[in-house]
Motif scaffolding. Structure first.
Motif, PDB file in Angstrom:
ATOM      1  N   MET A 273      42.025  38.149  44.493  1.00  0.00           N
ATOM      2  CA  MET A 273      42.449  37.569  43.221  1.00  0.00           C
ATOM      3  C   MET A 273      42.240  38.600  42.103  1.00  0.00           C
ATOM      4  O   MET A 273      43.094  38.785  41.244  1.00  0.00           O
ATOM      5  N   HIS A 274      41.113  39.258  42.150  1.00  0.00           N
ATOM      6  CA  HIS A 274      40.787  40.286  41.150  1.00  0.00           C
ATOM      7  C   HIS A 274      41.819  41.422  41.196  1.00  0.00           C
ATOM      8  O   HIS A 274      42.339  41.848  40.163  1.00  0.00           O
ATOM      9  N   HIS A 276      44.913  41.375  42.173  1.00  0.00           N
ATOM     10  CA  HIS A 276      46.219  40.972  41.653  1.00  0.00           C
ATOM     11  C   HIS A 276      46.164  40.636  40.163  1.00  0.00           C
ATOM     12  O   HIS A 276      47.021  41.054  39.395  1.00  0.00           O
ATOM     13  N   THR A 277      45.136  39.882  39.761  1.00  0.00           N
ATOM     14  CA  THR A 277      45.061  39.422  38.363  1.00  0.00           C
ATOM     15  C   THR A 277      44.932  40.593  37.407  1.00  0.00           C
ATOM     16  O   THR A 277      45.536  40.598  36.333  1.00  0.00           O
ATOM     17  N   HIS A 278      44.130  41.557  37.792  1.00  0.00           N
ATOM     18  CA  HIS A 278      43.823  42.648  36.854  1.00  0.00           C
ATOM     19  C   HIS A 278      44.444  43.987  37.246  1.00  0.00           C
ATOM     20  O   HIS A 278      44.070  45.015  36.671  1.00  0.00           O
ATOM     21  N   LEU A 291      36.564  39.450  36.480  1.00  0.00           N
ATOM     22  CA  LEU A 291      36.981  38.119  36.919  1.00  0.00           C
ATOM     23  C   LEU A 291      36.147  37.044  36.225  1.00  0.00           C
ATOM     24  O   LEU A 291      36.623  35.946  35.954  1.00  0.00           O
ATOM     25  N   PRO A 294      36.831  38.163  31.449  1.00  0.00           N
ATOM     26  CA  PRO A 294      38.080  38.921  31.249  1.00  0.00           C
ATOM     27  C   PRO A 294      38.082  39.737  29.960  1.00  0.00           C
ATOM     28  O   PRO A 294      38.780  40.743  29.870  1.00  0.00           O
TER      29      PRO A 294
END
Ligand code: NAD
Length: 300
Positions: A273-274, A276-278, A291, A294
């Motif tokens: 998730m980290h 992809h998100t960041h 995460l 932010p």
């Protein structure tokens, strides 16, 4: 007599490792699919193919991205097992799935070769400084033969067990590291959100029962530890995409062996998730702090 060593795979890790072998006085022959990397190891002789690199040497070391590359190098029609002289010791230092490591070692044994899996920890800094940790699977006799070369590239050498055991130990360690790092980031974010200073909180937890390696030498909160990647925009260190590779190997190994790894699976999902998100793939893995907080990403 000087040991003759062939080295295949001269990337971020393999390049500096091969250079340390040259510096230690070994006769080194090198090969990579990228010709520019072959040129980059001064004092070593470039080989035109992997097969040529594996011929006429006492020891063949490989440092490749993943299991499929290792299987291709050793098992291919003109691969290492088809080309190496009898008695050549084979040492794969790549981090790969244990099943591939055992498959290649078994094929090697069938042809009379001894083989070690010897994944490393210590990152590119350790590769350059010659301070890597080798985690070795294979026979004690083969490890004794490889030891002089490994000592030229590393500081600690552990014998984990039979073929594949080096990969399993490395996977277990990195899964635990991901769990510890995400847990540490979570605790720090909770404290900061409730008004604590991250340095003070880190000092308290370090001396208390929550103390762990991340707090001691690799604090994920910016500004707490000047030497840590967190204090230089999370650059360098151990990249999120490599941690995700190792967590993927841990999950696959758990699946194959029927093991429950709930904490590892959670850490794997947090890191995915980290990433992809960041867009954090090429940042240090302690950036998992983003995460939980932010705003720190915007600040960096
Ligand atoms: P890299 O991608 O920089 O280097 C891999 C090299 O292998 C490349 O230069 C590529 O051209 C070469 N290669 C691929 N297939 C080949 C083949 N068939 N014949 C010859 N050359 C071939 O990767 P890296 O960062 O050096 O990592 C290598 C291994 O070490 C990986 O398994 C990785 O998980 C592990 N590792 C990396 C680190 C790190 O911090 N980079 C730390 C510990 C372990």
């Amino acid at each position: 007599m000087t040991l003759k060593i062939g080295f295949v795979g001269l990337g971020n890790m393999g390049g500096p490792m091969a250079r340390n072998l040259v510096a230690a006085g070994f006769e080194v022959r090198v090969f990579d699919l990228l010709p520019a990397l072959v040129e980059s190891v001064a004092g070593a002789r470039g080989a035109p193919t992997a097969a040529a690199c594996a011929t006429g040497v006492d020891l063949l070391i490989s440092m490749l991205p993943a299991g499929r590359h290792v299987e291709g190098l050793y098992l291919g029609a003109d691969g290492v097992l088809a080309s190496a002289d009898p008695g050549t010791l084979l040492v794969d230092c790549s981090t790969i799935d244990p099943a591939s490591a055992r498959k290649v070692a078994a094929a090697a044994a069938e042809r009379g070769f001894e083989m070690l899996d010897a994944p490393v920890s210590g990152g590119t800094g350790g590769a350059e400084a010659g301070t890597l940790t080798f985690i070795v699977g294979g026979s004690a006799g083969a490890l004794a033969r490889a030891r002089p070369a490994l000592e030229a590239m590393g500081r600690n050498i552990f014998h984990a067990g039979a073929n594949g055991a080096g990969q399993i130990a490395k996977i277990c360690n990195n899964m635990l590291l991901a769990i510890l790092m995400s847990g540490t980031a979570e605790a720090l974010a909770l404290g900061v959100r409730n008004g604590l200073d991250p340095t003070t909180l880190s000092e308290i937890m370090k001396q208390s029962s929550g103390g762990n390696w991340a707090l001691n030498v690799y604090n994920p909160y910016p500004g707490v530890m000047p030497t840590a990647p967190a204090s230089r925009g999370y650059a360098g260190g151990f990249m999120v995409e490599l941690m995700n590779k190792d967590l993927g190997l841990a999950i696959a190994t758990a699946e194959q062996s029927g093991s429950a790894v709930p904490m590892g699976a959670l850490a794997r999902n947090l890191y995915r998730m980290h990433e992809h998100t960041h867009e954090a793939g090429r940042f240090d893995f302690s950036s998992i702090q983003w995460l939980y907080d932010p705003a720190l990403k915007a600040r960096d």
